[in-house]
Every structure is written in C-alpha cells, then in structure tokens.
Write a protein that holds these residues in place. Structure first.
Motif, mmCIF file in Angstrom:
data_model
loop_
_atom_site.group_PDB
_atom_site.id
_atom_site.type_symbol
_atom_site.label_atom_id
_atom_site.label_comp_id
_atom_site.label_asym_id
_atom_site.label_seq_id
_atom_site.Cartn_x
_atom_site.Cartn_y
_atom_site.Cartn_z
ATOM 1 N N GLY A 295 44.368 -56.109 -97.519
ATOM 2 C CA GLY A 295 43.006 -56.651 -97.474
ATOM 3 C C GLY A 295 42.736 -57.951 -98.204
ATOM 4 O O GLY A 295 41.741 -58.051 -98.930
ATOM 5 N N TYR A 319 40.915 -55.057 -90.396
ATOM 6 C CA TYR A 319 40.772 -53.634 -90.663
ATOM 7 C C TYR A 319 40.658 -52.842 -89.380
ATOM 8 O O TYR A 319 41.300 -51.820 -89.216
ATOM 9 C CB TYR A 319 39.565 -53.433 -91.587
ATOM 10 N N SER A 320 39.846 -53.299 -88.441
ATOM 11 C CA SER A 320 39.631 -52.545 -87.198
ATOM 12 C C SER A 320 40.640 -52.992 -86.141
ATOM 13 O O SER A 320 41.186 -54.096 -86.202
ATOM 14 C CB SER A 320 38.218 -52.802 -86.702
ATOM 15 N N PRO A 371 44.366 -43.657 -100.870
ATOM 16 C CA PRO A 371 44.767 -42.243 -100.816
ATOM 17 C C PRO A 371 44.412 -41.573 -99.488
ATOM 18 O O PRO A 371 44.998 -40.554 -99.180
ATOM 19 C CB PRO A 371 43.989 -41.608 -101.973
ATOM 20 N N CYS A 372 43.503 -42.145 -98.695
ATOM 21 C CA CYS A 372 43.219 -41.520 -97.406
ATOM 22 C C CYS A 372 44.181 -42.094 -96.364
ATOM 23 O O CYS A 372 44.911 -43.038 -96.628
ATOM 24 C CB CYS A 372 41.766 -41.734 -96.997
ATOM 25 N N ARG A 404 47.070 -46.497 -104.597
ATOM 26 C CA ARG A 404 46.757 -47.571 -103.652
ATOM 27 C C ARG A 404 47.095 -48.973 -104.161
ATOM 28 O O ARG A 404 47.766 -49.750 -103.485
ATOM 29 C CB ARG A 404 45.254 -47.475 -103.357
ATOM 30 N N THR B 303 38.117 -54.195 -99.249
ATOM 31 C CA THR B 303 39.268 -53.372 -98.887
ATOM 32 C C THR B 303 39.814 -52.598 -100.086
ATOM 33 O O THR B 303 40.587 -51.678 -99.919
ATOM 34 C CB THR B 303 40.377 -54.228 -98.243
ATOM 35 N N ASP B 304 39.406 -52.973 -101.307
ATOM 36 C CA ASP B 304 39.778 -52.184 -102.481
ATOM 37 C C ASP B 304 39.126 -50.803 -102.450
ATOM 38 O O ASP B 304 39.521 -49.901 -103.185
ATOM 39 C CB ASP B 304 39.345 -52.890 -103.778
ATOM 40 N N ILE B 305 38.105 -50.653 -101.630
ATOM 41 C CA ILE B 305 37.380 -49.387 -101.548
ATOM 42 C C ILE B 305 38.074 -48.496 -100.527
ATOM 43 O O ILE B 305 38.273 -48.907 -99.388
ATOM 44 C CB ILE B 305 35.924 -49.633 -101.077
ATOM 45 N N CYS B 306 38.419 -47.270 -100.951
ATOM 46 C CA CYS B 306 39.051 -46.362 -100.009
ATOM 47 C C CYS B 306 38.022 -45.965 -98.952
ATOM 48 O O CYS B 306 36.878 -45.647 -99.276
ATOM 49 C CB CYS B 306 39.582 -45.147 -100.748
ATOM 50 N N GLY B 307 38.431 -45.983 -97.695
ATOM 51 C CA GLY B 307 37.507 -45.627 -96.612
ATOM 52 C C GLY B 307 36.685 -46.818 -96.147
ATOM 53 O O GLY B 307 35.718 -46.666 -95.391
ATOM 54 N N ALA B 308 37.077 -48.041 -96.556
ATOM 55 C CA ALA B 308 36.316 -49.234 -96.195
ATOM 56 C C ALA B 308 36.303 -49.463 -94.682
ATOM 57 O O ALA B 308 35.404 -50.116 -94.154
ATOM 58 C CB ALA B 308 36.895 -50.459 -96.903
ATOM 59 N N PHE B 312 33.869 -51.860 -92.748
ATOM 60 C CA PHE B 312 34.412 -53.221 -92.864
ATOM 61 C C PHE B 312 35.286 -53.553 -91.655
ATOM 62 O O PHE B 312 36.342 -52.948 -91.457
ATOM 63 C CB PHE B 312 35.215 -53.351 -94.155
ATOM 64 N N ALA B 313 34.842 -54.495 -90.852
ATOM 65 C CA ALA B 313 35.565 -54.831 -89.626
ATOM 66 C C ALA B 313 36.771 -55.717 -89.913
ATOM 67 O O ALA B 313 37.820 -55.575 -89.291
ATOM 68 C CB ALA B 313 34.631 -55.531 -88.645
#
Lengths: 442, 442
Positions: A295, A319-320, A371-372, A404, B303-308, B312-313
């Motif tokens: 990212g 990301y997508s 982690p996910c 991560r 992107t540091d956030i898990c589940g982004a 976040f596209a």
C-alpha cells in the motif's frame, strides 16, 4: 588519512560519555527517545561508545540528584531538553547549583530571540527571557532553528553540553557546533572511525565466514563489527589502536566489497532504494511500481529520495480488482482465473505499470500481509513479486511469517533487492559487451 | 467501574518503577529504544509514571554497579535484554550476585526450548542451555515467541522482572503475564487509569481554554493531561485520588467530545485514516487517492488498516506528468498552463482518481516538499490538496516550513483531516435531513 591534529583512536575510547535525556513524555512512551539514537550514532561514528543514557522526569529533585551522580562519573556529559520558555522545571538552576556556578543574563541571546520572532512576524513574549541565561563560566551555542540556545561548560576537566529538546534544533547544533568542538579538544575523532560496508542477502554468520580470510591477515590491528537489520548486514572495519591508517581501512573495505560481488550494496548507509535509484540514473533508465498489500511502501521507498523524479515515473496502489484493471490493464479473466494473489497477477501488474507509465523497469508486489485474508494455497504471509525489465519479466513467490508490518517490510526489501541485483547484472553485462566489441577489459 | 480488588490510584502512584535497558546497539544508535516507548506507555495507561530509564553497555561490571543502585531505589525494577543464548555477557550471574541468590537449572525450560526447536524442524544447540537457569527464589515467565524465558523475583518487598530483548517476545510477555501479576499485587491499576479524547485542528492552549469550564466543575478530583502530536492533541482525564469513578470519567469525556464538535476525532488513539475509514465503511462509501511528493504516504495511511479493502479502492503516485495523464486523465494542456503544483492539477487528480477507480471520494495531494524544486509563486513547502466528494470538488493551498519529511507528514495529515471533517458533516447532514422528514431530533 588521519589529519595531524587527530587524536589517537585509543585515547578517544577511554573518555566516558553520558547522555541525560529529560522529559516525562519519554517515560510515558509518548515520544520515542530519538536523541539517544541520533547522539549515540554520531558519537559511534567518531570512535566513542556512549557509556550510559539516563532518562528522568522533569522534577527538579530528580534532575539534581541524577546530574550530581552523572557529572561525577563522566568526562563528557550531554543533556537534552528542559531549556524551553514554558517549562516550569528548573533544569538550568538545578544544574547551576551542582556546578557551583551563577546564571548570568546574556543580552545577545535576547537579541537573537527577538530577531527570530520578528522574522516570523510575531512579538516576543516575556517568558522567553528565561532562555537568556547562561552559566557565568560557560558559553552559548546559538540556535539557528529555535529560541533556546545550547549551553557549553568546561569545568573540573570535564565538559557539560546542554542541548534543546526539539530534534530539528538539536541535530544541526550537535553536528555543526558540538562535534567540531569535541574533536578540537581531542575528545572524539575528527573523521569517521570506521569504514562501513553494507551487504544484502547474506546472513551475519555466513558473511563473517566469507570475510574472515581477509580479516585474518590483519590480526588485532583490525576491529570488525557486524550489525544486521531488515535483510541487510553492515560490516564496520576500524582500527581502535590506530595501527592501520584510514587508507588501509579503505583498501580492506574495497577488498571485502569485491569478494561479496552483487551481495555488496554500498559503502556507508544508503538505502536499498537509493542504491537502485543511483544505478537507474547512471543508465538514464526509469522505473514504475505497482503494489497491493504494501500500500504505498514500495513507492515511498523511492519518493523519499530527493530528486527521485529523475528516474521514478510513479506507482499504483491497487487494492481493488477494479483498480488493477483500470490503472494497470490487468485482464479481468486473469484475476478471475488466478486471483489477485498470484504469480500471473504480479507479472501483469509489473508489465502494466511499466507500459502505462512508459518506464524501462516495472516492479510489483501483491500478497496477503495479514492478519485478515489468505487462502489454503496462499496463506497469510504469501507474497508474489514481479520484475519487468528490458530483458523480460519474472515472478517470485515468497513467504514471510510475522505481523502485517513485518511481512510488508520484508516484501518491499525483497523486491528492492531483486531490482538492485538485476541492475547490477545489467550494468556488468553492458561492460562485458563493451569489452567484447571494443576490445577493452573492465 | 473499579473492580473490588482494584488498588486506589494514589497508592499506585507512590510506587517507584525503573527500567534498565541493556545493549551496546542502543547506545550506538543502531536500534531505537522501543522498550522504553512500549513499557512506558503500558505503565502510563495503568496509572504509573516510570521514574527512570537507564541504558547501559553489555559489560558485566557496568551491569552490576547499575543494578545495585537501581535495585536499592526501586519498588519495581524491569530489565530488558541480555538473556539470550549467544550473549557472552553475564547478566543473570551479575544480578544473582547482587541479590545474593543462586541460579538453578530448570529442566522445564529446556523442554520448552526443545519443543520450540522441534516445531521449527531444528535441533537445539547446547548454548541454548544457558537460558535454562532461574533464580532459586524466583519464577519463570514462559516465552511463547522465543527461547529465552522471562524471570520474576520478589525479594526485600521489591519486584524484579527480567524480560528478553526481542520486541515480539517482550511485548506479549509484558501484556499477558507481567501486567496482570503487577495488578494482582496492587502495583498498578487493573484497568486504564484515564479516558483519552483525541482532537484535531485545535492547538493545545486553545483546547485547554475551551474545555476548562467543564474541568472546573470537578476541581482537584479531576486531573487533566494534554499531549500534542502532528496536528492532533490528546486530552487524558483521570482521577488519581480515585474520587471520581470511571463511569464519571466516561461522562466527562463525552461532554468534552460534544463541546468539541467536529474537532473531536475519537476516544482512544485511532489514527486519522482509521477514523475516516470507519466513517466511509459505515456509509458503504469508497475512496481513491492520488499523490505526488508524498509518494505513497497518503495511500499507506489507509492500507496500514487491516480490512481497508472494504472502503479503499486504491491510489496513484504520480511523479511524472506522463503518469498524471496516463493514470488519472489529467489533461496535458492543464499541466502545461498551470503546472503540476497547482489547484487545477490537484482538482484534476482528485476527480481522476475517483472516476478511474469508481470511488465516491477522491483525495489528492500535490506540492513541493523540498529540498529541491519550488518556484517564486510556489516555493518549497507549498502544497495543494483537493477533495472530490458526491457534493462537489474543492482545493486548498497550504504552506508548511521545515524539512521534506515534515512537510509531507503535515500535508498528509491536513488532507486526512479534511476528508474526516467532510465525512462527519455529510453524516450529520443525513441525520438532520432524516430528522426533518421523520420528525426526529438528533
């Protein structure tokens, strides 16, 4: 080469340095103790191992008692913080008491503070006058980047150096004023005490085994220190006794570099991205990057370098799946068939980035940093990197354990090192080919 | 609410804690002292202000003399490092001597180390046996993430805790084993000592003035601490005397949050990107970003956030004009007429990112972060940020002094805070509109 005035390394080594860092914010973990990292590293470069760092609260009683003990033990004592206008602590006063010195008002400091406020279009408030006191038998270290000047005292054959807390004030003051003064007095070396070789891709112990035959030739005259960090190992060669000259140390380092081949990254402490960037610039080549889980870390590694626009075309954080298709022309059917975490997608991203941005090289990272996420086939920690170059395109599968941030950092380092090695090989290839056609030998 | 066994905050405050961090690598500035930051913060959360942190070399003599002094002064003494298998120092032995204890061999530790090696498919080497000694009147803290266990000693009404050096071993051991044990013995609180409110966009002193009327109602029962960092200010409300319950502290914090309006960011310590991301997720909205000088920092914040990937596209790092045109459809004539550092380009980048990636919001940063670049009109430090939302698109011109990293960090924070505020307003707008049509009041 040692200058004539340079102290012998061995005499510098026997001086005892202590660092006293003041501030509740350090003890509460609100701020990292960057002063230790900075000052420790600067002293280390000049042949001094800081003997102790003590962080205490802003309380006057704690300061007096700690200062008294540290002053008695040290040849050079450095303090940071507690010099500002708003602090209600009594750092200056507390220390003056222990030293048996008076504080005297210094109008020159007031002028400098007033001038600083005037430049910023503001008026100096009276609490700033607190910063205008120096020790009666001491000097002032002007502060080009803030209001509180540093203070310098020589007493009882010892040196006391008091520095302001903000790093952007402390660091230039230390580098430009403190280091030269200490070198003049023979309290540290007047150039770096060691030559550093940075290597990549070899473990610390394997590196030691490989280089030992070179080191063995110099016996005790040569001192070696290893430091491993994030896939790189630094080797510092020095001669604490002064038996080897700096020219000889440079020659030993060059011999190590030659033996290491492409595992040799650089002398000094350039980052992997800087080394790769320099190789690209030298050949007037350009790079584009594409990444998912990391990212922006891969792009940042390059954009942190001033002047990166000379070789760095840009990057995409995809990301997508939509963004991979839209920005990098990754075919939808590829993503459906192989998934986003696949060698195929990594390759498509590297090629797409290079082609879209018209760059010579394309570097891509995709993976599950955790982690996910993760699948049976590609569990958390699985990373694919791909490199597109004028010679073709390749992909590698990697797996890193850990949280991560660790997975991401290692993935970025692996990608950077791959690019660096390819560039080294390409530049060597060019030399060999030049040699073949032009009859020259490298 | 305080549990029945919870110690009174005031009794915890009188305990003296010291932290002894061992290692030349810290004093040489090769590694930052993360143990101080981590342990200091953990203790602070439980009502304890660490009184002193001392970093010394690995030499046995230095360890003995420092340990003796620190042990005499402390109620709780924590040491880190020096417990591994390869260290040639004598940390355990040195400390055992001062405590007047023998070291005893503990077969259970050997079993745990052997099991760990077996899981990794390796055979334990003999030097690991060094880690199998504990104090004769002491306990072992098992290490789930490495070989060296921690050691726990209670003697002379004091507690000694020796922890291994690697952060990924130390941190879980501290959180899962040390904190609960200390809480059981009444040496720290058994829940957080304060409630933290994080604010953005208000200076520390303005914040104090604004909240003072609330604080005044509670007098000395309430203690307030401010901590400013990177455009955010944290306010911690606590009651060291225990006069106010935690329910009351929660109520006071809620009142502060309400008064702050959109300057209130969150309770606790979430990042600005996390707060904005949560607002996006709650409304099922998506975001795309585009950046130049900040080179991936803006994308990384998300992107540091898990589940982004839920909101976040993706993002583009557009260093060259070519990349702005290719990735974001910025018209060439716009770049020629206004330049890359312009409000027009920032707007085109924000819109381009949102449209290309099919996102609801687009956030863009372009500017001269320095030290190179800059023009008369837009000197180094000039930043344009732009925000595209379902309501329209806007741009702001900013100027930050300071080095490249500072300019970039402040630019990213300004962009994130702008997005956050827009999302807060948009969500409030929805509530008001719901209220108007449905006859409800927020």
């Amino acid at each position: 080469m040692l200058s004539e005035n340079s102290p012998a390394p061995s005499s510098v080594r026997t001086k005892r340095y202590e660092l006293l860092t003041l501030g509740d914010e350090l003890l509460l973990g609100l701020t990292a103790n960057g002063h230790l990292t900075y000052i420790g590293a600067q002293l280390g470069r000049r042949g001094v191992l800081l003997q102790r760092n003590i962080t205490i609260t802003d309380e006057a009683e704690a300061i007096v008692s700690q200062f008294r003990e540290s002053w008695a033990k040290s040849d050079v004592l450095i303090t940071t913080g507690g010099l500002g206008p708003t602090c209600d602590d009594r750092t200056r006063e507390a220390i003056a008491e222990v030293l048996g010195q008076k504080l005297v008002f210094e109008p020159e400091i007031v002028k400098a503070i007033e001038a600083r406020f005037a430049r910023l279009g503001r008026k100096m408030t009276d609490n700033n006058l607190k910063q205008a006191y120096r020790f009666e038998r001491g000097e002032v270290l002007p502060n080009a980047h803030g209001t509180a000047p540093g203070l310098w005292v020589e007493q009882d054959g010892k040196v006391l150096i008091m520095l302001p807390g903000p790093p952007n004030e402390l660091q230039p003051m230390f580098a430009e004023q403190v280091v030269p003064r200490l070198a003049e007095r023979g309290l540290l070396l007047d150039r770096e005490a060691y030559v550093q070789i940075r290597s990549a891709g070899v473990g610390e112990s394997a590196l030691e085994v490989k280089l030992q035959p070179i080191f063995d030739r110099y016996g005790e005259a040569l001192s070696i220190a290893f430091c491993a960090h994030q896939g790189q190992v630094d080797v510092r060669v020095s001669s604490p006794s002064g038996a080897l000259s700096f020219t000889q140390l440079d020659e030993i380092a060059a011999e190590c570099a030659k033996l290491l081949g492409e595992d040799f990254m650089c002398y000094g402490s350039d980052s992997m991205a800087k080394v790769a960037g320099d190789l690209l610039r030298a050949e007037e080549l350009t790079l584009a990057v594409a990444e998912t889980a990391t990212g922006g870390m891969l792009a940042s590694a390059f954009t942190d370098i001033c002047g990166a626009s000379k070789f760095f075309a840009g990057g995409c954080v995809c990301y997508s799946n939509e963004s991979k298709m839209q920005l990098l022309d990754v075919p939808e059917c590829l993503l459906k068939q192989h998934g986003a975490v696949s060698a195929e997608n990594a390759v498509a991203m590297a090629v797409g980035a290079a082609e879209r941005l018209g760059a010579d090289y394309g570097l891509a990272i995709t993976g599950f940093a955790g982690p996910c996420g993760g699948t049976n086939e590609n569990p958390v920690g699985t990373i694919y990197i791909a490199l597109h170059s004028p010679q073709g395109v390749w992909s590698k599968k990697l797996h890193y354990p850990g949280p991560r941030a660790t997975v991401n950092r290692r993935a970025v380092n692996a990608a950077l090192d791959w690019l660096r090695r390819e560039l080294v090989r390409a530049s060597r290839g060019a030399v060999v080919m030049g040699g073949q056609t032009g009859g020259q030998n490298g």
